[in-house]
Design a protein around this motif. Structure first.
Motif, PDB file in Angstrom:
ATOM      1  N   ALA A  46       0.096  24.361   2.775  1.00  0.00           N
ATOM      2  CA  ALA A  46      -0.100  25.001   1.466  1.00  0.00           C
ATOM      3  C   ALA A  46       1.014  26.016   1.205  1.00  0.00           C
ATOM      4  CB  ALA A  46      -1.464  25.688   1.413  1.00  0.00           C
ATOM      5  N   TYR A  47       1.379  26.789   2.244  1.00  0.00           N
ATOM      6  CA  TYR A  47       2.397  27.829   2.054  1.00  0.00           C
ATOM      7  C   TYR A  47       3.799  27.224   2.005  1.00  0.00           C
ATOM      8  CZ  TYR A  47      -1.655  30.711   3.083  1.00  0.00           C
ATOM      9  OH  TYR A  47      -2.907  31.271   3.061  1.00  0.00           O
ATOM     10  N   LEU A  48       3.973  26.110   2.688  1.00  0.00           N
ATOM     11  CA  LEU A  48       5.253  25.407   2.589  1.00  0.00           C
ATOM     12  C   LEU A  48       5.451  24.904   1.152  1.00  0.00           C
ATOM     13  CD1 LEU A  48       7.738  24.332   4.081  1.00  0.00           C
ATOM     14  CD2 LEU A  48       6.418  22.291   4.663  1.00  0.00           C
ATOM     15  N   LYS A  68       8.195  31.713   5.770  1.00  0.00           N
ATOM     16  CA  LYS A  68       7.827  32.458   6.979  1.00  0.00           C
ATOM     17  C   LYS A  68       6.322  32.338   7.249  1.00  0.00           C
ATOM     18  CE  LYS A  68       9.979  34.773  10.078  1.00  0.00           C
ATOM     19  NZ  LYS A  68       9.342  35.758  10.832  1.00  0.00           N
ATOM     20  N   GLN A  69       5.526  32.489   6.204  1.00  0.00           N
ATOM     21  CA  GLN A  69       4.061  32.345   6.349  1.00  0.00           C
ATOM     22  C   GLN A  69       3.711  30.965   6.891  1.00  0.00           C
ATOM     23  OE1 GLN A  69       2.596  35.807   5.935  1.00  0.00           O
ATOM     24  NE2 GLN A  69       1.016  34.270   5.654  1.00  0.00           N
ATOM     25  N   SER A  70       4.390  29.970   6.335  1.00  0.00           N
ATOM     26  CA  SER A  70       4.140  28.590   6.747  1.00  0.00           C
ATOM     27  C   SER A  70       4.419  28.412   8.243  1.00  0.00           C
ATOM     28  CB  SER A  70       4.999  27.640   5.912  1.00  0.00           C
ATOM     29  OG  SER A  70       4.855  26.317   6.390  1.00  0.00           O
ATOM     30  N   GLU A  95       4.320  30.639  10.532  1.00  0.00           N
ATOM     31  CA  GLU A  95       3.313  31.369  11.313  1.00  0.00           C
ATOM     32  C   GLU A  95       2.002  30.609  11.399  1.00  0.00           C
ATOM     33  OE1 GLU A  95       2.744  35.288   9.920  1.00  0.00           O
ATOM     34  OE2 GLU A  95       4.662  35.923  10.765  1.00  0.00           O
ATOM     35  N   GLU A  96       1.608  30.000  10.285  1.00  0.00           N
ATOM     36  CA  GLU A  96       0.344  29.253  10.299  1.00  0.00           C
ATOM     37  C   GLU A  96       0.447  28.074  11.269  1.00  0.00           C
ATOM     38  OE1 GLU A  96      -1.958  30.783   9.172  1.00  0.00           O
ATOM     39  OE2 GLU A  96      -1.435  31.793   7.308  1.00  0.00           O
ATOM     40  N   ARG A  97       1.632  27.508  11.352  1.00  0.00           N
ATOM     41  CA  ARG A  97       1.820  26.427  12.323  1.00  0.00           C
ATOM     42  C   ARG A  97       1.639  26.952  13.758  1.00  0.00           C
ATOM     43  NH1 ARG A  97       3.678  21.528  13.800  1.00  0.00           N
ATOM     44  NH2 ARG A  97       4.958  21.568  15.672  1.00  0.00           N
ATOM     45  N   HIS A 134      -7.161  31.177  -0.095  1.00  0.00           N
ATOM     46  CA  HIS A 134      -6.967  30.393   1.116  1.00  0.00           C
ATOM     47  C   HIS A 134      -7.266  31.235   2.358  1.00  0.00           C
ATOM     48  CE1 HIS A 134      -5.439  26.571   2.664  1.00  0.00           C
ATOM     49  NE2 HIS A 134      -5.204  27.295   3.732  1.00  0.00           N
ATOM     50  N   GLU A 135      -6.748  32.431   2.392  1.00  0.00           N
ATOM     51  CA  GLU A 135      -6.980  33.303   3.544  1.00  0.00           C
ATOM     52  C   GLU A 135      -8.459  33.647   3.691  1.00  0.00           C
ATOM     53  OE1 GLU A 135      -5.039  33.968   5.990  1.00  0.00           O
ATOM     54  OE2 GLU A 135      -3.322  32.983   5.105  1.00  0.00           O
ATOM     55  N   LEU A 136      -9.148  33.835   2.565  1.00  0.00           N
ATOM     56  CA  LEU A 136     -10.585  34.142   2.632  1.00  0.00           C
ATOM     57  C   LEU A 136     -11.358  32.956   3.209  1.00  0.00           C
ATOM     58  CD1 LEU A 136     -11.100  36.043  -0.760  1.00  0.00           C
ATOM     59  CD2 LEU A 136     -11.015  37.019   1.547  1.00  0.00           C
ATOM     60  N   GLU A 187      -6.119  38.882  13.136  1.00  0.00           N
ATOM     61  CA  GLU A 187      -5.079  38.281  12.303  1.00  0.00           C
ATOM     62  C   GLU A 187      -5.554  38.186  10.855  1.00  0.00           C
ATOM     63  OE1 GLU A 187      -2.020  37.509  12.699  1.00  0.00           O
ATOM     64  OE2 GLU A 187      -1.694  36.316  10.883  1.00  0.00           O
ATOM     65  N   GLN A 188      -6.800  37.771  10.675  1.00  0.00           N
ATOM     66  CA  GLN A 188      -7.317  37.601   9.311  1.00  0.00           C
ATOM     67  C   GLN A 188      -7.463  38.934   8.580  1.00  0.00           C
ATOM     68  OE1 GLN A 188      -6.354  34.263   9.320  1.00  0.00           O
ATOM     69  NE2 GLN A 188      -7.504  34.650   7.451  1.00  0.00           N
ATOM     70  N   ILE A 189      -7.756  40.003   9.315  1.00  0.00           N
ATOM     71  CA  ILE A 189      -7.818  41.326   8.670  1.00  0.00           C
ATOM     72  C   ILE A 189      -6.456  41.626   8.044  1.00  0.00           C
ATOM     73  CG2 ILE A 189      -8.053  43.820   9.079  1.00  0.00           C
ATOM     74  CD1 ILE A 189     -10.088  43.113  11.298  1.00  0.00           C
ATOM     75  N   GLU A 190      -5.390  41.365   8.804  1.00  0.00           N
ATOM     76  CA  GLU A 190      -4.034  41.616   8.299  1.00  0.00           C
ATOM     77  C   GLU A 190      -3.663  40.691   7.154  1.00  0.00           C
ATOM     78  OE1 GLU A 190      -0.810  41.724  11.005  1.00  0.00           O
ATOM     79  OE2 GLU A 190      -1.695  43.338  12.209  1.00  0.00           O
ATOM     80  N   GLU A 191      -4.003  39.418   7.311  1.00  0.00           N
ATOM     81  CA  GLU A 191      -3.643  38.436   6.286  1.00  0.00           C
ATOM     82  C   GLU A 191      -4.328  38.753   4.953  1.00  0.00           C
ATOM     83  OE1 GLU A 191      -0.962  36.753   7.261  1.00  0.00           O
ATOM     84  OE2 GLU A 191      -1.731  34.720   7.495  1.00  0.00           O
ATOM     85  N   GLU A 192      -5.612  39.090   5.029  1.00  0.00           N
ATOM     86  CA  GLU A 192      -6.327  39.441   3.798  1.00  0.00           C
ATOM     87  C   GLU A 192      -5.722  40.688   3.171  1.00  0.00           C
ATOM     88  OE1 GLU A 192     -10.599  39.705   4.024  1.00  0.00           O
ATOM     89  OE2 GLU A 192     -10.672  38.034   5.449  1.00  0.00           O
TER      90      GLU A 192
HETATM   91 FE   LIG Z   1      -2.911  33.136   7.292  1.00  0.00          FE
END
Ligand SMILES: [Fe+2]
Ligand SMILES: [Fe+2]
Length: 156
Positions: free
Chosen positions: A8-10, A31-33, A35-37, A79-81, A112-117
């Motif tokens: 999705a981020y790619l 960069k997000q993409s 990291e998700e990988r 998406h992150e939620l 990780e999700q706390i930061e991403e949100e």
């Molecule tokens: Fe994420």
């Protein structure tokens, strides 16, 4: 889901890449993409290490075109939620199965999700503030990398 996030981020990165003046946003999502990988690989390795077998799934096509920059960032937050909910479900499952090793492993994802949100909300707030102001959008794009995982502890 981490692989889906990566895709999705790619797609967001590729879309931003061909918009005039959104190089910063493109860089952010590339960069997000990546990291998700890495998050996905971490899960696959853990499952295999624990005696399971991680099956690599087929992925749905992500959204590839966006009507506005705000739409991109709304999707990012949504998406992150969704990912956070899924992680929470796994945490719950690991406890009910008394699988404390997995429970412990999952805490990394909880953090990780706390930061991403937080990152996604911060960027949405900034975009809200900017509205259609071109100067504001210019600065948003220029400064976006500053908001990536603010407070990160070299864990990425
Ligand atoms: Fe994420
Ligand atoms: Fe992730």
């Amino acid at each position: 889901m981490e692989a889906e996030s990566s895709q999705a981020y790619l797609a967001m990165a590729s879309w931003a890449d061909i918009q005039p003046g959104l190089q910063g946003v493109a860089e952010f999502f590339f960069k997000q993409s990546d990291e998700e990988r890495i998050h996905m690989l971490k899960l696959i390795r853990f499952i295999n290490e624990r005696g399971g077998f991680a099956i690599v799934p087929l992925l749905a096509q992500p959204i590839v075109t966006f009507k506005s920059l705000k739409f991109v960032f709304d999707e990012f937050l949504n998406h992150e939620l969704k990912v956070s909910n899924s992680i929470n479900d796994l945490v719950h499952l690991s406890l009910s199965e008394k699988d404390y090793a997995t429970h412990n492993f999952l805490q990394w994802y909880v953090n990780e999700q706390i930061e991403e949100e937080h990152t996604a909300r911060t960027l949405n707030d900034k975009l809200e503030l900017v509205g259609d102001d071109k100067g504001g959008l210019y600065l948003f794009d220029r400064d976006i990398m500053m908001y990536r995982g603010a407070g990160e502890k070299g864990k990425r």
